[in-house]
Design a protein around this motif. Structure first.
Motif, PDB file in Angstrom:
ATOM      1  N   PHE A 194      -5.114 -12.115   2.697  1.00 37.45           N
ATOM      2  CA  PHE A 194      -5.584 -10.838   2.159  1.00 37.45           C
ATOM      3  C   PHE A 194      -5.138  -9.721   3.089  1.00 37.45           C
ATOM      4  O   PHE A 194      -5.081  -9.892   4.303  1.00 37.45           O
ATOM      5  CB  PHE A 194      -7.106 -10.829   2.039  1.00 37.45           C
ATOM      6  N   CYS A 195      -4.825  -8.576   2.495  1.00 37.06           N
ATOM      7  CA  CYS A 195      -4.561  -7.390   3.305  1.00 37.06           C
ATOM      8  C   CYS A 195      -5.221  -6.192   2.636  1.00 37.06           C
ATOM      9  O   CYS A 195      -5.376  -6.135   1.415  1.00 37.06           O
ATOM     10  CB  CYS A 195      -3.059  -7.157   3.495  1.00 37.06           C
ATOM     11  N   GLY A 196      -5.668  -5.247   3.473  1.00 36.87           N
ATOM     12  CA  GLY A 196      -6.342  -4.059   2.964  1.00 36.87           C
ATOM     13  C   GLY A 196      -5.748  -2.814   3.570  1.00 36.87           C
ATOM     14  O   GLY A 196      -5.038  -2.862   4.584  1.00 36.87           O
ATOM     15  N   GLY A 197      -6.053  -1.679   2.934  1.00 35.98           N
ATOM     16  CA  GLY A 197      -5.470  -0.439   3.423  1.00 35.98           C
ATOM     17  C   GLY A 197      -6.304   0.783   3.115  1.00 35.98           C
ATOM     18  O   GLY A 197      -7.402   0.698   2.556  1.00 35.98           O
ATOM     19  N   THR A 198      -5.752   1.931   3.460  1.00 38.46           N
ATOM     20  CA  THR A 198      -6.445   3.201   3.237  1.00 38.46           C
ATOM     21  C   THR A 198      -6.293   3.686   1.800  1.00 38.46           C
ATOM     22  O   THR A 198      -6.713   4.797   1.481  1.00 38.46           O
ATOM     23  CB  THR A 198      -5.922   4.263   4.207  1.00 38.46           C
ATOM     24  N   ASP A 199      -5.698   2.880   0.929  1.00 36.58           N
ATOM     25  CA  ASP A 199      -5.673   3.183  -0.503  1.00 36.58           C
ATOM     26  C   ASP A 199      -6.855   2.545  -1.221  1.00 36.58           C
ATOM     27  O   ASP A 199      -6.927   2.581  -2.455  1.00 36.58           O
ATOM     28  CB  ASP A 199      -4.361   2.708  -1.129  1.00 36.58           C
ATOM     29  N   CYS A 200      -7.780   1.950  -0.468  1.00 36.02           N
ATOM     30  CA  CYS A 200      -8.994   1.311  -1.008  1.00 36.02           C
ATOM     31  C   CYS A 200      -8.684   0.065  -1.832  1.00 36.02           C
ATOM     32  O   CYS A 200      -9.512  -0.365  -2.644  1.00 36.02           O
ATOM     33  CB  CYS A 200      -9.804   2.287  -1.863  1.00 36.02           C
ATOM     34  N   ASN A 201      -7.519  -0.545  -1.628  1.00 38.15           N
ATOM     35  CA  ASN A 201      -7.152  -1.738  -2.378  1.00 38.15           C
ATOM     36  C   ASN A 201      -7.134  -2.969  -1.475  1.00 38.15           C
ATOM     37  O   ASN A 201      -6.658  -2.912  -0.332  1.00 38.15           O
ATOM     38  CB  ASN A 201      -5.779  -1.584  -3.026  1.00 38.15           C
ATOM     39  N   LEU A 202      -7.646  -4.077  -1.999  1.00 35.78           N
ATOM     40  CA  LEU A 202      -7.597  -5.372  -1.335  1.00 35.78           C
ATOM     41  C   LEU A 202      -6.586  -6.242  -2.078  1.00 35.78           C
ATOM     42  O   LEU A 202      -6.735  -6.483  -3.272  1.00 35.78           O
ATOM     43  CB  LEU A 202      -8.971  -6.040  -1.362  1.00 35.78           C
TER      44      LEU A 202
ATOM     45  N   HIS B 161       0.846  -1.198   0.000  1.00 41.02           N
ATOM     46  CA  HIS B 161       0.000   0.000   0.000  1.00 41.02           C
ATOM     47  C   HIS B 161       0.882   1.248   0.000  1.00 41.02           C
ATOM     48  O   HIS B 161       1.281   1.745   1.055  1.00 41.02           O
ATOM     49  CB  HIS B 161      -0.931  -0.016   1.205  1.00 41.02           C
ATOM     50  N   ASP B 162       1.179   1.759  -1.186  1.00 35.01           N
ATOM     51  CA  ASP B 162       2.033   2.941  -1.312  1.00 35.01           C
ATOM     52  C   ASP B 162       1.323   4.174  -0.767  1.00 35.01           C
ATOM     53  O   ASP B 162       0.163   4.439  -1.104  1.00 35.01           O
ATOM     54  CB  ASP B 162       2.412   3.168  -2.782  1.00 35.01           C
ATOM     55  N   ASN B 163       2.035   4.932   0.063  1.00 33.07           N
ATOM     56  CA  ASN B 163       1.494   6.177   0.630  1.00 33.07           C
ATOM     57  C   ASN B 163       0.157   5.946   1.341  1.00 33.07           C
ATOM     58  O   ASN B 163      -0.737   6.790   1.301  1.00 33.07           O
ATOM     59  CB  ASN B 163       1.335   7.243  -0.456  1.00 33.07           C
ATOM     60  N   ALA B 164       0.010   4.780   1.961  1.00 33.26           N
ATOM     61  CA  ALA B 164      -1.225   4.441   2.664  1.00 33.26           C
ATOM     62  C   ALA B 164      -0.898   3.491   3.813  1.00 33.26           C
ATOM     63  O   ALA B 164       0.217   2.955   3.904  1.00 33.26           O
ATOM     64  CB  ALA B 164      -2.233   3.795   1.719  1.00 33.26           C
ATOM     65  N   LEU B 165      -1.866   3.282   4.694  1.00 32.78           N
ATOM     66  CA  LEU B 165      -1.695   2.361   5.816  1.00 32.78           C
ATOM     67  C   LEU B 165      -2.152   0.967   5.413  1.00 32.78           C
ATOM     68  O   LEU B 165      -3.143   0.805   4.704  1.00 32.78           O
ATOM     69  CB  LEU B 165      -2.525   2.818   7.020  1.00 32.78           C
ATOM     70  N   CYS B 166      -1.417  -0.041   5.868  1.00 32.21           N
ATOM     71  CA  CYS B 166      -1.897  -1.422   5.763  1.00 32.21           C
ATOM     72  C   CYS B 166      -2.676  -1.685   7.044  1.00 32.21           C
ATOM     73  O   CYS B 166      -2.099  -1.946   8.101  1.00 32.21           O
ATOM     74  CB  CYS B 166      -0.732  -2.394   5.616  1.00 32.21           C
ATOM     75  N   THR B 167      -3.985  -1.582   6.983  1.00 29.79           N
ATOM     76  CA  THR B 167      -4.813  -1.544   8.185  1.00 29.79           C
ATOM     77  C   THR B 167      -5.256  -2.914   8.684  1.00 29.79           C
ATOM     78  O   THR B 167      -5.586  -3.066   9.863  1.00 29.79           O
ATOM     79  CB  THR B 167      -6.070  -0.717   7.916  1.00 29.79           C
TER      80      THR B 167
END
Length: 271
Positions: free
Chosen positions: A160-168, A142-148
């Motif tokens: 699976f991992c998700g983040g504040t870049d809206c990507n799964l 997750h570039d420039n985003a959090l891995c939440t």
């Protein structure tokens, strides 16, 4: 029909509770971590705290995960600690076994590969082998985003991992490099198409991913399918149900909407 009763544990913590965990191996206990820098192990039968772990010198508890009698915990000092709950008296000097460059968002334990998958605030997913006692892979998804959030389905050897870049991101637990991603914005837009082909516009906030959980949906010789629950920043919960194909075809399947190996249509529900 199952019935549920809410039970309050009085004076559980002195500050906000940041995480909880439960182990099927010990069904009568739950664990909680808090900004008060304590981890507590509770007996749900007596509603009493049996073990209290003090991380006052380390920082606020950001996440915990467990397996049988072992608890792994991360604190706001960007480090991960291990505790054995069979020990009545814990060591006064608590040493970490892993340190990340930024604060840790979530720790997921994968039983099959006996590893921890750790997401942090620089967007990295790190795999730590408990057998080898070392980091085996670490990739910034997750570039420039959090891995939440992070979750795995051990029997299928995927995660699976998700983040504040809206990507799964979907990855193989044995090889993070072959991961591929889905845009939650695109997936939700696809799922909201009406019968006449029109698309409903997404409203409120972007679909940042704030929480993930997963389980096996079907596991037969003919079909292996999991389901992932995704908590989104726009107030929705998405359900994504991938059918697990061959390793060499997973990435290709993601790019082909007509291929039956991947179900590319999450079901969204708004609270």
């Amino acid at each position: 029909q199952a019935t549920f009763k809410l039970t309050k544990l009085k004076e559980a913590h002195l500050s906000s509770i940041t995480c909880v965990d439960w182990s099927p191996a010990l069904p009568n206990r739950i664990m909680s971590g808090s900004e008060d820098k304590f981890i507590k192990v509770w007996d749900i039968r007596s509603k009493k705290c049996g073990i209290s772990l003090n991380l006052t010198q380390k920082g606020e508890i950001t996440d915990i995960t467990s397996h049988q009698s072992t608890i792994w915990a991360s604190a706001s000092d960007c480090k991960v600690y291990e505790f054995d709950t069979r020990m009545i008296r814990q060591k006064k000097e608590i040493s970490h076994f892993l340190e990340c460059k930024d604060e840790i968002s979530q720790i997921a334990y994968d039983k099959k590969c006996n590893s921890l998958f750790i997401g942090d605030d620089v967007g990295k997913l790190t795999k730590y082998s408990l057998n080898d006692k070392k980091i085996t892979e670490s990739i910034c998804f997750h570039d420039n985003a959090l891995c939440t959030s992070v979750t795995t389905i051990p029997q299928f050897e995927i995660g699976f991992c998700g983040g504040t870049d809206c990507n799964l991101y979907q990855f193989k637990s044995s090889n993070l490099e072959n991961a591929f991603s889905y845009s939650m914005q695109d997936l939700m837009t696809t799922s909201q198409k009406s019968a006449n082909g029109q698309t409903n516009n997404l409203t409120v906030n972007p679909p940042f991913i704030y929480g993930l959980d997963s389980k096996i949906l079907k596991d037969t010789e003919d079909l292996k399918q999991g389901v992932i629950a995704i908590a989104l920043g726009n107030g929705r919960v998405a359900l994504y149900a991938p059918i697990i194909g061959n390793e060499e075809n997973d990435k290709e399947n993601k790019q082909n909407d007509e291929d039956e190996d991947i179900v590319n249509d999450p079901v969204c529900a708004k609270e």
